[in-house]
Design a protein around this motif. Structure first.
Motif, mmCIF file in Angstrom:
data_model
loop_
_atom_site.group_PDB
_atom_site.id
_atom_site.type_symbol
_atom_site.label_atom_id
_atom_site.label_comp_id
_atom_site.label_asym_id
_atom_site.label_seq_id
_atom_site.Cartn_x
_atom_site.Cartn_y
_atom_site.Cartn_z
ATOM 1 N N TYR A 83 6.143 10.172 9.910
ATOM 2 C CA TYR A 83 5.083 11.179 10.243
ATOM 3 C C TYR A 83 5.648 12.370 11.158
ATOM 4 N N PHE A 84 6.184 11.967 12.355
ATOM 5 C CA PHE A 84 6.705 12.747 13.375
ATOM 6 C C PHE A 84 7.938 13.384 13.020
ATOM 7 N N GLN A 85 8.656 12.675 12.103
ATOM 8 C CA GLN A 85 10.099 13.358 12.101
ATOM 9 C C GLN A 85 10.186 14.063 10.653
ATOM 10 N N ARG A 87 2.461 16.514 4.575
ATOM 11 C CA ARG A 87 1.655 16.324 3.417
ATOM 12 C C ARG A 87 2.073 14.892 2.717
ATOM 13 N N TYR A 88 3.419 15.108 2.558
ATOM 14 C CA TYR A 88 4.223 13.989 1.903
ATOM 15 C C TYR A 88 4.390 12.711 2.697
ATOM 16 N N ASP A 102 0.603 10.973 2.589
ATOM 17 C CA ASP A 102 0.488 10.435 1.207
ATOM 18 C C ASP A 102 1.189 9.247 1.301
ATOM 19 N N GLU A 103 2.562 9.078 1.701
ATOM 20 C CA GLU A 103 3.130 7.806 1.571
ATOM 21 C C GLU A 103 2.807 6.888 2.598
ATOM 22 N N THR A 104 1.966 7.362 3.741
ATOM 23 C CA THR A 104 1.364 6.475 4.709
ATOM 24 C C THR A 104 0.335 5.695 4.000
ATOM 25 N N LYS A 105 -0.570 6.607 3.205
ATOM 26 C CA LYS A 105 -1.834 6.054 2.711
ATOM 27 C C LYS A 105 -1.213 5.064 1.440
#
Length: 217
Positions: free
Chosen positions: A37-39, A44-45, A48-51
């Motif tokens: 997420y930080f890199q 937004r993408y 969604d991948e984390t979700k």
């Protein structure tokens, strides 16, 4: 027993190992999602991948926990049924031991007793000299046996009548016997009148005169 051994030595330990592996995998997934997420330029993408990773991880962990809980409960049920069976076997063994002790005790008591010789005899014994049966003889019924009982009137010395007659004939014979014997106790008086005799009526003055005469005398 085979199912219990399989649960105890294979399925339950595997479920625990899977949960431990899931714990380490979740830590790596959390580190990867945070760094991505930080890199990442497209936040937004990355979100969604984390979700998606979070949903899959939670579903996997929930399934593993459910499987392990089901296997553990099944293991407890099998163990409780095995314990019940062992308890019934122990009770059976204890009952067998008690029966054996009872038999031994009865055998020892029987050694101390003596056999009693009982002589069998019939309850009803026929007499040695049986009585001769009496031949039945029919007797005529005497209907005049109770003529003297009660308040009937009969003159002394008269023979008892053998034949049964009506009330009028018995009364005539009774009157004839009484007149012939001359008994005064059974004399018949005059026929009753239609009205009873009336006493002489005296006035109140006549009664007083009689009382005064009696006092003067």
């Amino acid at each position: 027993m085979a199912e219990l051994s399989t649960l105890l030595h294979q399925e339950v330990p595997e479920g625990r190992n899977n949960l431990a592996d899931s714990h380490s995998n979740l830590e790596r997934v959390a580190d990867y999602c945070e760094a991505n997420y930080f890199q990442s330029e497209n936040k937004r993408y990355a979100l969604d991948e984390t979700k998606n990773y979070t949903t899959q991880s939670l579903a996997s962990v929930a399934y593993q926990i459910n499987t392990l809980a089901y296997n553990f409960l099944q293991l407890l049920d099998l163990q409780s049924s095995q314990l019940s069976e062992m308890e019934s076997q122990m009770n059976h063994i204890s009952q067998t031991v008690m029966i054996h002790k009872e038999k031994v005790a009865r055998r020892e008591i029987g050694v101390l007793t003596a056999n009693k010789m009982t002589s069998r005899q019939y309850k009803i014994i026929a007499p040695a000299n049986p009585e001769k049966p009496i031949k039945y003889v029919r007797k005529n019924i005497d209907y005049t046996i109770f003529d003297d009982v009660g308040h009937g009137i009969r003159a002394a010395g008269t023979p008892r009548t053998k034949q049964r007659g009506g009330s009028q004939s018995s009364v005539q014979s009774l009157g004839a016997s009484s007149t012939g014997s001359g008994l005064a106790s059974v004399a018949v008086g005059p026929a009753p009148t239609t009205k009873p005799p009336t006493p002489p009526q005296t006035g109140r003055t006549g009664i007083f005169n009689l009382i005064s005469q009696h006092m003067e005398s």
